[in-house]
Design an enzyme around this catalytic site. Sequence first.
Site, short mmCIF file in Angstrom:
data_model
loop_
_atom_site.label_atom_id
_atom_site.label_comp_id
_atom_site.label_asym_id
_atom_site.label_seq_id
_atom_site.Cartn_x
_atom_site.Cartn_y
_atom_site.Cartn_z
CB SER A 188 -0.97 -0.03 1.18
OG SER A 188 -2.01 0.90 1.01
CG ASP A 423 -6.10 -3.43 -4.17
OD1 ASP A 423 -7.07 -2.90 -3.58
OD2 ASP A 423 -4.95 -2.94 -4.18
CG HIS A 476 -4.92 -2.99 -0.50
ND1 HIS A 476 -4.35 -2.33 -1.57
CD2 HIS A 476 -4.51 -2.32 0.61
CE1 HIS A 476 -3.63 -1.32 -1.12
NE2 HIS A 476 -3.71 -1.29 0.19
#
Length: 499
Positions: A188, A423, A476
Amino acid sequence: MARCRRRSGCTAGAALLLLLALALSGGGGAAPQGAEVTGLPGFDGALPSKHYAGYVTVDEGHGRNLFYYVVESERDPGKDPVVLWLNGGPGCSSFDGFVYEHGPFNFESGGSVKSLPKLHLNPYAWSKVSTMIYLDSPAGVGLSYSKNVSDYETGDLKTATDSHTFLLKWFQLYPEFLSNPFYIAGESYAGVYVPTLSHEVVKGIQGGAKPTINFKGYMVGNGVCDTIFDGNALVPFAHGMGLISDEIYQQASTSCHGNYWNATDGKCDTAISKIESLISGLNIYDILEPCYHSRSIKEVNLQNSKLPQSFKDLGTTNKPFPVRTRMLGRAWPLRAPVKAGRVPSWQEVASGVPCMSDEVATAWLDNAAVRSAIHAQSVSAIGPWLLCTDKLYFVHDAGSMIAYHKNLTSQGYRAIIFSGDHDMCVPFTGSEAWTKSLGYGVVDSWRPWITNGQVSGYTEGYEHGLTFATIKGAGHTVPEYKPQEAFAFYSRWLAGSKL
């Protein structure tokens, strides 16, 4: 010499030298006194390998302290790689990775919100093949803190500098790991943390910083990279996944000319608004997972912030104990990718991100016995643990990561860019596009990679040790959704094997 104490078969001469070194140094290559974690509340039995935890002070004058948790490799800690893990945010704790993704345990809810979770061994822990360092960074995140609140105003570059200082001091405390291959990994917003810290490490090596870190490369999962590539990734992703029709996609493509995130034309703005409305009911972290939608949104207080009650519903993963009800890293709305300047706290953007709750990790990390066992400051001293904090004033001041990736890989440092292909927070379409933009020749053409006879995703290898890979069906946080497949690509890549 510290290696010898890990293995049998030392020669008498080596043993004598080791004893002499221990006598002279008061411990030689041993971990710092009081750092070992000998047991953990919620887990019965002996730990599968040695664990260490504590603080490293990166600024004595300010009292800026970063918390770390180390899990030694269960295989051969004397030789296996050492991997620093960073979660994103900015402002999110790396215990996210420890509790929900690839740590040594699977956490089973204790049954009520504040009851102590039960810990079970994780067969796909990344510590099976590597020594893991989970770092809460920057100060103010997770269990890290500063005695000077001005330190909570920070950014990419200061965070990288502090993390490099942490590493130099950590290796001084644990010199037995200096010869091990060292990698930096994260997901991320750690798509910014990882390359900027890697840059600092390389600069330190070239400048003669001591101790010399045996840095070999890095890993980025579903990571933020570049405003344009990231910002323009969602619309093609939504079309490819069947979330928007061909007609809607063509309208957006024609009117926006590929510039979806920064729409200025009226027709483009209308097209993007239509797409936003169509995808608004989806779980942005994994489009296959459910979201709870209430007719009336109630608000609940979390610290000084407000979050919709709808953030409390349960999604599912391949983990045996589906305790995760908040998928939290960094959800960038369609028209708000990372760009220069202040980065909004996760609470400020959370109103567009349903499916959130983290009771299991909070119950465990705010337990007084757990804090004592892992040598962390008490709740009364530094406050409760939060998966992601809003106390930071964080500035994105490092710019695009493309130049960082180009510089690092061109110097021979290995890198893998991996993406869960479901994601929608940081879609694989953007990661694949910027990876190709580096301009390297293909040495391993696009192909499926296999686990247990099944296609687990797709990969392409480039010059200079660069690999791109997707993980089929993952969201994710790849190891959370697909732990077995994540362990497979991780262990293969660390070993230098093809996926």
